[in-house]
Scaffold this motif. Structure first.
Motif, PDB file in Angstrom:
ATOM      1  N   ALA A  42      86.303  16.002 -35.092  1.00 18.08           N
ATOM      2  CA  ALA A  42      86.765  15.473 -34.296  1.00 18.08           C
ATOM      3  C   ALA A  42      85.856  16.071 -32.933  1.00 18.08           C
ATOM      4  O   ALA A  42      86.181  15.004 -32.034  1.00 18.08           O
ATOM      5  CB  ALA A  42      88.233  15.627 -33.647  1.00 18.08           C
ATOM      6  N   LEU A  43      86.104  16.576 -32.600  1.00 20.29           N
ATOM      7  CA  LEU A  43      85.708  17.769 -31.528  1.00 20.29           C
ATOM      8  C   LEU A  43      83.601  17.262 -31.209  1.00 20.29           C
ATOM      9  O   LEU A  43      83.441  17.025 -30.157  1.00 20.29           O
ATOM     10  CB  LEU A  43      84.557  19.167 -31.553  1.00 20.29           C
ATOM     11  CG  LEU A  43      86.000  20.425 -30.841  1.00 20.29           C
ATOM     12  CD1 LEU A  43      86.443  21.259 -31.369  1.00 20.29           C
ATOM     13  CD2 LEU A  43      86.349  19.484 -29.651  1.00 20.29           C
ATOM     14  N   PHE A  44      83.001  17.123 -32.433  1.00 22.23           N
ATOM     15  CA  PHE A  44      81.597  16.700 -32.243  1.00 22.23           C
ATOM     16  C   PHE A  44      81.222  14.781 -31.515  1.00 22.23           C
ATOM     17  O   PHE A  44      80.258  14.806 -31.155  1.00 22.23           O
ATOM     18  CB  PHE A  44      81.267  16.409 -33.527  1.00 22.23           C
ATOM     19  CG  PHE A  44      81.005  17.650 -34.590  1.00 22.23           C
ATOM     20  CD1 PHE A  44      80.820  18.534 -33.755  1.00 22.23           C
ATOM     21  CD2 PHE A  44      80.438  17.527 -35.834  1.00 22.23           C
ATOM     22  CE1 PHE A  44      80.897  20.284 -34.902  1.00 22.23           C
ATOM     23  CE2 PHE A  44      80.725  18.789 -36.828  1.00 22.23           C
ATOM     24  CZ  PHE A  44      80.851  20.024 -36.063  1.00 22.23           C
ATOM     25  N   ASP A  45      82.034  14.302 -32.250  1.00 23.92           N
ATOM     26  CA  ASP A  45      82.208  13.054 -31.504  1.00 23.92           C
ATOM     27  C   ASP A  45      82.527  13.114 -30.663  1.00 23.92           C
ATOM     28  O   ASP A  45      82.091  12.049 -29.222  1.00 23.92           O
ATOM     29  CB  ASP A  45      83.580  12.477 -32.464  1.00 23.92           C
ATOM     30  CG  ASP A  45      83.399  11.740 -33.977  1.00 23.92           C
ATOM     31  OD1 ASP A  45      82.235  11.568 -34.256  1.00 23.92           O
ATOM     32  OD2 ASP A  45      83.891  11.588 -34.732  1.00 23.92           O
ATOM     33  N   GLY A  46      82.703  14.239 -29.515  1.00 20.87           N
ATOM     34  CA  GLY A  46      83.427  14.040 -27.923  1.00 20.87           C
ATOM     35  C   GLY A  46      82.345  14.854 -27.427  1.00 20.87           C
ATOM     36  O   GLY A  46      82.164  14.515 -25.834  1.00 20.87           O
ATOM     37  N   ILE A  47      81.090  15.009 -27.784  1.00 20.33           N
ATOM     38  CA  ILE A  47      80.570  15.777 -26.880  1.00 20.33           C
ATOM     39  C   ILE A  47      79.018  15.506 -27.046  1.00 20.33           C
ATOM     40  O   ILE A  47      78.268  14.329 -28.094  1.00 20.33           O
ATOM     41  CB  ILE A  47      80.002  17.799 -27.863  1.00 20.33           C
ATOM     42  CG1 ILE A  47      81.295  18.429 -28.355  1.00 20.33           C
ATOM     43  CG2 ILE A  47      78.928  18.304 -27.586  1.00 20.33           C
ATOM     44  CD1 ILE A  47      81.516  19.290 -28.181  1.00 20.33           C
ATOM     45  N   ARG A  48      78.023  15.137 -26.336  1.00 16.90           N
ATOM     46  CA  ARG A  48      76.811  14.589 -26.167  1.00 16.90           C
ATOM     47  C   ARG A  48      75.881  16.012 -26.611  1.00 16.90           C
ATOM     48  O   ARG A  48      76.127  16.534 -26.040  1.00 16.90           O
ATOM     49  CB  ARG A  48      77.144  14.198 -24.477  1.00 16.90           C
ATOM     50  CG  ARG A  48      75.549  13.496 -24.754  1.00 16.90           C
ATOM     51  CD  ARG A  48      75.373  13.017 -22.773  1.00 16.90           C
ATOM     52  NE  ARG A  48      76.732  12.902 -22.233  1.00 16.90           N
ATOM     53  CZ  ARG A  48      77.152  11.240 -21.697  1.00 16.90           C
ATOM     54  NH1 ARG A  48      76.366  10.211 -22.251  1.00 16.90           N
ATOM     55  NH2 ARG A  48      78.309  11.263 -21.253  1.00 16.90           N
ATOM     56  N   CYS A  49      74.642  14.734 -27.023  1.00 17.08           N
ATOM     57  CA  CYS A  49      73.428  15.301 -27.377  1.00 17.08           C
ATOM     58  C   CYS A  49      72.824  15.789 -26.223  1.00 17.08           C
ATOM     59  O   CYS A  49      72.707  15.216 -25.723  1.00 17.08           O
ATOM     60  CB  CYS A  49      72.897  14.784 -28.835  1.00 17.08           C
ATOM     61  SG  CYS A  49      71.404  15.568 -28.904  1.00 17.08           S
TER      62      CYS A  49
END
Length: 167
Positions: A42-49
């Motif tokens: 869930a956190l991965f989806d809100g963090i931009r590469c």
């Protein structure tokens, strides 16, 4: 000799390209606890590469995205909250790393910039149209007299479709 030089340069360029190519990232190691791994996802989806900039780290194939996923998993395993993890990422990479950065003075451009740009684009034609409107100047008495003479002397053909009020 003429052919060997371009071939040699091309092969050297290919070799340098293989050396400079980024190695593939190490495979992700999910957390053993399914609830913690779901929280990480869930956190991965809100963090931009920070390399791809339009992809979340969950979808990015970049090595730094894999490193960021590992960092998030480490912090979850260490017992940090989601807010603490996001604060740490913002400290490292800036507000841009979050797809939904906090609204504050430093991020107003991120939040309101697109709306301001759209408003400026919509207002520009209105302002330009308003500025171009030129009121016609009134005729001087001499010009009115000349116009009346021209109209009186002209052999004007009446409009057959005109109403009596148009004459």
């Amino acid at each position: 000799m003429k052919r060997t030089l371009p071939i040699a340069l091309a092969s050297m360029g290919a070799a340098l390209g293989m050396i400079a190519a980024e190695p593939p990232p190490a495979p992700d190691r999910p957390l053993p606890d399914a609830a913690r791994e779901a929280r990480a996802q869930a956190l991965f989806d809100g963090i931009r590469c920070v390399v791809c900039q339009h992809e979340a780290i969950a979808d990015s194939p970049a090595v730094i995205a894999a490193d960021m996923r590992g960092l998030v998993r480490e912090q979850i395993a260490a017992g940090r909250s989601d807010a603490e993890i996001k604060r740490d990422l913002v400290r490292r990479y800036g507000d841009f790393v979050l797809f939904r950065p906090p609204v504050r003075a430093g991020t107003w451009l991120l939040w309101f910039g697109p709306f301001a740009l759209m408003a400026a684009v919509a207002a520009a034609p209105l302002l330009l149209a308003r500025r171009r409107r030129v009121e016609p100047m009134a005729l001087s008495p001499e010009e009115e007299a000349q116009l009346a003479d021209i109209v009186a002397q002209a052999n004007l053909r009446r409009d057959p479709d005109a109403k009596p009020s148009d004459h």
